[in-house]
Design a protein around this motif. Sequence first.
Motif, PDB file in Angstrom:
ATOM      1  N   ASN A 165       0.985  -1.435   0.093  1.00 45.02           N
ATOM      2  CA  ASN A 165      -0.205   0.070  -0.266  1.00 45.02           C
ATOM      3  C   ASN A 165       0.607   1.653   0.067  1.00 45.02           C
ATOM      4  OD1 ASN A 165      -2.905  -1.709   0.320  1.00 45.02           O
ATOM      5  ND2 ASN A 165      -3.345  -0.374   1.618  1.00 45.02           N
ATOM      6  N   PHE A 166       2.183   1.119   0.103  1.00 51.33           N
ATOM      7  CA  PHE A 166       2.751   2.720   0.425  1.00 51.33           C
ATOM      8  C   PHE A 166       3.886   2.107  -0.595  1.00 51.33           C
ATOM      9  CE2 PHE A 166       0.755   2.194   4.603  1.00 51.33           C
ATOM     10  CZ  PHE A 166       1.178   3.612   4.678  1.00 51.33           C
ATOM     11  N   GLU A 208       3.263   5.249  -8.151  1.00 53.75           N
ATOM     12  CA  GLU A 208       2.118   6.010  -8.758  1.00 53.75           C
ATOM     13  C   GLU A 208       3.345   7.702  -9.070  1.00 53.75           C
ATOM     14  OE1 GLU A 208      -1.751   4.314  -7.217  1.00 53.75           O
ATOM     15  OE2 GLU A 208      -0.967   5.865  -6.349  1.00 53.75           O
ATOM     16  N   LEU A 209       4.117   7.579  -7.947  1.00 52.20           N
ATOM     17  CA  LEU A 209       5.510   8.879  -8.242  1.00 52.20           C
ATOM     18  C   LEU A 209       5.211   8.776  -9.899  1.00 52.20           C
ATOM     19  CD1 LEU A 209       6.952   9.492  -5.200  1.00 52.20           C
ATOM     20  CD2 LEU A 209       4.395  10.453  -5.545  1.00 52.20           C
ATOM     21  N   SER A 210       6.275   7.751  -9.966  1.00 57.81           N
ATOM     22  CA  SER A 210       6.650   7.712 -11.532  1.00 57.81           C
ATOM     23  C   SER A 210       5.337   7.179 -12.402  1.00 57.81           C
ATOM     24  CB  SER A 210       7.743   6.086 -11.333  1.00 57.81           C
ATOM     25  OG  SER A 210       6.698   5.166 -11.364  1.00 57.81           O
ATOM     26  N   ARG A 211       4.542   6.603 -11.919  1.00 52.90           N
ATOM     27  CA  ARG A 211       3.040   5.628 -13.384  1.00 52.90           C
ATOM     28  C   ARG A 211       2.611   7.595 -13.562  1.00 52.90           C
ATOM     29  NH1 ARG A 211      -2.076   2.894 -11.096  1.00 52.90           N
ATOM     30  NH2 ARG A 211      -2.853   2.996 -13.313  1.00 52.90           N
ATOM     31  N   PHE A 212       2.786   8.100 -12.560  1.00 51.20           N
ATOM     32  CA  PHE A 212       1.496   9.958 -12.801  1.00 51.20           C
ATOM     33  C   PHE A 212       2.596  10.814 -12.665  1.00 51.20           C
ATOM     34  CE2 PHE A 212      -2.130   7.343 -11.080  1.00 51.20           C
ATOM     35  CZ  PHE A 212      -2.241   6.865 -11.904  1.00 51.20           C
ATOM     36  N   ARG A 222      -6.019   3.710   6.467  1.00 54.20           N
ATOM     37  CA  ARG A 222      -6.459   4.561   6.378  1.00 54.20           C
ATOM     38  C   ARG A 222      -6.363   5.334   5.592  1.00 54.20           C
ATOM     39  NH1 ARG A 222     -11.754   4.661   5.867  1.00 54.20           N
ATOM     40  NH2 ARG A 222     -11.205   7.340   5.689  1.00 54.20           N
ATOM     41  N   TYR A 223      -4.639   5.385   5.554  1.00 53.84           N
ATOM     42  CA  TYR A 223      -3.964   6.104   4.146  1.00 53.84           C
ATOM     43  C   TYR A 223      -4.483   5.887   3.041  1.00 53.84           C
ATOM     44  CZ  TYR A 223       0.217   7.339   1.338  1.00 53.84           C
ATOM     45  OH  TYR A 223       1.031   7.947   0.659  1.00 53.84           O
ATOM     46  N   THR A 224      -4.719   7.297   2.155  1.00 47.98           N
ATOM     47  CA  THR A 224      -5.120   6.796   1.396  1.00 47.98           C
ATOM     48  C   THR A 224      -4.378   7.916   0.430  1.00 47.98           C
ATOM     49  OG1 THR A 224      -6.627   9.426   1.643  1.00 47.98           O
ATOM     50  CG2 THR A 224      -7.835   6.843   1.411  1.00 47.98           C
ATOM     51  N   GLY A 225      -3.187   8.394   0.767  1.00 42.27           N
ATOM     52  CA  GLY A 225      -2.371   9.071  -0.310  1.00 42.27           C
ATOM     53  C   GLY A 225      -1.245   7.751  -1.590  1.00 42.27           C
ATOM     54  N   PHE A 226       0.037   9.245  -1.842  1.00 40.06           N
ATOM     55  CA  PHE A 226      -0.217   8.043  -3.013  1.00 40.06           C
ATOM     56  C   PHE A 226       0.805   7.253  -2.591  1.00 40.06           C
ATOM     57  CE2 PHE A 226      -1.203  12.519  -4.833  1.00 40.06           C
ATOM     58  CZ  PHE A 226      -1.119  12.390  -5.538  1.00 40.06           C
ATOM     59  N   ARG A 227       0.663   5.596  -3.541  1.00 42.23           N
ATOM     60  CA  ARG A 227       1.437   4.571  -3.638  1.00 42.23           C
ATOM     61  C   ARG A 227       3.328   5.231  -3.973  1.00 42.23           C
ATOM     62  NH1 ARG A 227      -2.375  -0.002  -4.689  1.00 42.23           N
ATOM     63  NH2 ARG A 227      -3.314   0.130  -2.649  1.00 42.23           N
ATOM     64  N   LEU A 228       4.386   4.570  -3.736  1.00 39.55           N
ATOM     65  CA  LEU A 228       5.629   5.286  -4.257  1.00 39.55           C
ATOM     66  C   LEU A 228       5.642   5.211  -5.844  1.00 39.55           C
ATOM     67  CD1 LEU A 228       8.703   4.756  -1.884  1.00 39.55           C
ATOM     68  CD2 LEU A 228       7.779   6.909  -2.684  1.00 39.55           C
TER      69      LEU A 228
END
Lengths: 511, 325
Positions: free
Chosen positions: A331-332, A497-501, A489-495
């Motif tokens: 999840n992170f 996703e930083l590169s994906r988006f 309850r962590y709804t922030g980005f996954r690592l």
Amino acid sequence: MTRSRQWVVLSFLLLLLGGLLFAYKVVVLGFPPLPHSTGEKWIIQARLEIHPLEGPVRASLILPSRAPGFMVTDENFISRGFGLTLEEELFRRQADWAIRRLRESKILYYRATVIRDTLDRRFADTPDFPAAPVLDEPWGAALKDIVEEVRAESADIESFAAEVLDRLNDAAPGENIRLFLSATDSPLERAELAQTLLAGAHIPTLLIHGILLGRDLQNAALKIMLAVHNGDKWLLFDPQTGRPGKPDNFLIWYRGEEELATISGARLEDLQISVKQRMESALDMAALRTQLKDSLIGRMSVLELPVQTQSVYEVLLLVPFGILVIVILRNFVGFTSFGTFAPVLIALAFRETELVKGILLFIMIVSMGLLFRFYLERLRLLLVPRLAAVVTIVVLLMTAISIVSDQIGTETGLSVSLFPMVIISMVIERMSIVWEERGGAKAIREGLGTLAIAALAYLVMSLDILAYWVTVFPEVNLVVLGLIIALGRYTGFRLNELSRFRQLAAGSHKP
Amino acid sequence: MILGTFGGLRRAGVLGLNCRNGGYTLKYNQRRFYPLVDDKVLCKQRLKERGLPVPDLIAVVEFNRQTSQLEELVGDRREFVIKPANGSGGNGILVITDRKADYFLDSDSKLVLKEDLAHHLTNVIGGLYSLGGQPDVAMIESLVHFDPLFGQLTYHGVPDIRVIVFKGYPVMSMTRLPTRMSHGKANLHQGAIGAGINLTNGVTFGGVSGNSLVEIHPDTGHRIAGFRIPNWDRIMSMAAQCYEAVELGYLGVDIVLDRDHGPLILELNARPGLNIQLANRRGLRSRLSAVEALGSRYELPEQRVQWSRRTFGDPQADPFGETPA
């Protein structure tokens, strides 16, 4: 409270509960927070040599009782032929040896094991105020002077007592003090003098006898301390130096003006106290303390279970930590793996095989299994029989690896039997499907991802301190649960996703 | 650097997987309605009842013994599609485009023997492609013939249109164009091209393949941006009506344009992927928040569509800086 915020409270409560139980065990029950820690224990021995005079012989020895900071875990008496009775009161314990007739010299032994305790218990009752001593002149006037002078220079009972002792120990004592000092020469007499002076101000005092626990002492002398009651609690002073406070190693043996041993019908030829210091596992001592205190929370430990069950729980209680790693990685970080919790089960197998060998064995079984699976694909078997065939093949492979490695004479292959065969079969099945649908590169990448998660989970689960904590402090899993709920309850980005988006990130495209 | 990207994505309103799960699907999609979309047979029935057009269902294969009676199931049809009723991510879909005496041809014109078909059906029934590995049923559906207008933008396969519908409002849309790389499949992670669509007028923006911009379809050589999707009004209206049909707040609606029947709803998705943001070069969150802020202002699907097309189609905000033709 809204449902959306409940997790905060729940997670916080779990963290708090786990933390408090942990702290209680460390602070109150004295469980060491780190593994392999040791602490001192002392075996103290009193040796009484008596020579008979006439008639029945009676020997009494005062025993250590209610010593703050210490605990007697075990004691025994060696006194063949003597009858032994124990008198026990709250602040005084005594052993009485008696024999009707004694022909020759005899040695009596008392031996006790002492460990540290976490509690600083009260060591004597609250006393009455003493009457002021009635002294002949010039001592009476001198006492009065001293009390008045000291009172002028002190604020409370504690500083009063400290000042009195300071004056007694002054290299150049005042005239009044000198008058009293001229009649004292032993530490006992000096302590008694301090008592007299303090009684002049109606301050209750008590003589405390004990020993300083050191390394090994053949002949430990009893040390006298002066206890002063300030109306609320007892304060200890060293009458020799005036220093306040109980030395860390001072074991209170008994209180009052008595002798350690009293003998009738015989002569005490020799009385020796010796101390031996031993190092012992701090955990064992904590367990012993818990047992003696009969603490419920202390008994809620895996260590109280039968040994075989214990070793099972040692592993089970580690699983949540492995799962926590998976939650974080998925999840992170954004890892993907075959099967949600398969990596934890593989990691458990690594515990038996060691990491590198485990990874090699895993790759070996999975790649051989995959070869068979590709062949099975051509036979067009139905799903369940096909899975069953894969499981069977995995079992056969494991057996073969064990036998071959045994023949070669290495033990590495033997531990392969601990691999979770069904999980491995599922990994093989899913991997072969990904292989056909998305290509070998993707399948191998995801297989390595599974392996990487398993390796990380293994590294975490093999931390010495965790293995120790889960057995001694199983409540750390409440903390893990609290963390997992909070992470849920962590709804922030996954690592990943930083590169994906990354091209969508503000400022990276033209406005 | 990491923190910078983190903040950048947040400011751009990009929706991450954790946020989609925690903030939208878990919150707006009640679990009891999931079977309605996860089971494609049920879904098709429900949409049909509501008068929404779907591809025809030819047969449902539930038992292994049926797999050998393919002729009885498909009759003399030369083309059809086999799908697992509970599949996900396009896995397990087999497209048959032609039939010879003893064998079939799939969308890549590869040979498919009858035994191959039967084996595929048993795999589907055994649960190989279903979400939890549970036993499943196979669905045989009529093949969609995509609108020839799309021909310039697709290689084999059927291009489809994905609309994210949030609380009944279309919020973002893209078209997925099959390529040689995706083996004719309209799945972005299998290599299809995604192109965002302006909600106002149904005109495509530029395309995205993986993470890189694509201006020209690699197999047909046509420009991707500026293509006007036919029947756009109908598509928007169908997508919005799906909300009433399955009662899921956060929904992906997949629509294909059939040569003969017009737009058809291919399937619904309760956990639609996030690549639509890449195809549109825009984050979803601000749009979702705008809909959340509306409360329940518009009741009717048509009203919601109008609001969305008014609000989310501003060509000024076109991330490619192009004004659609």
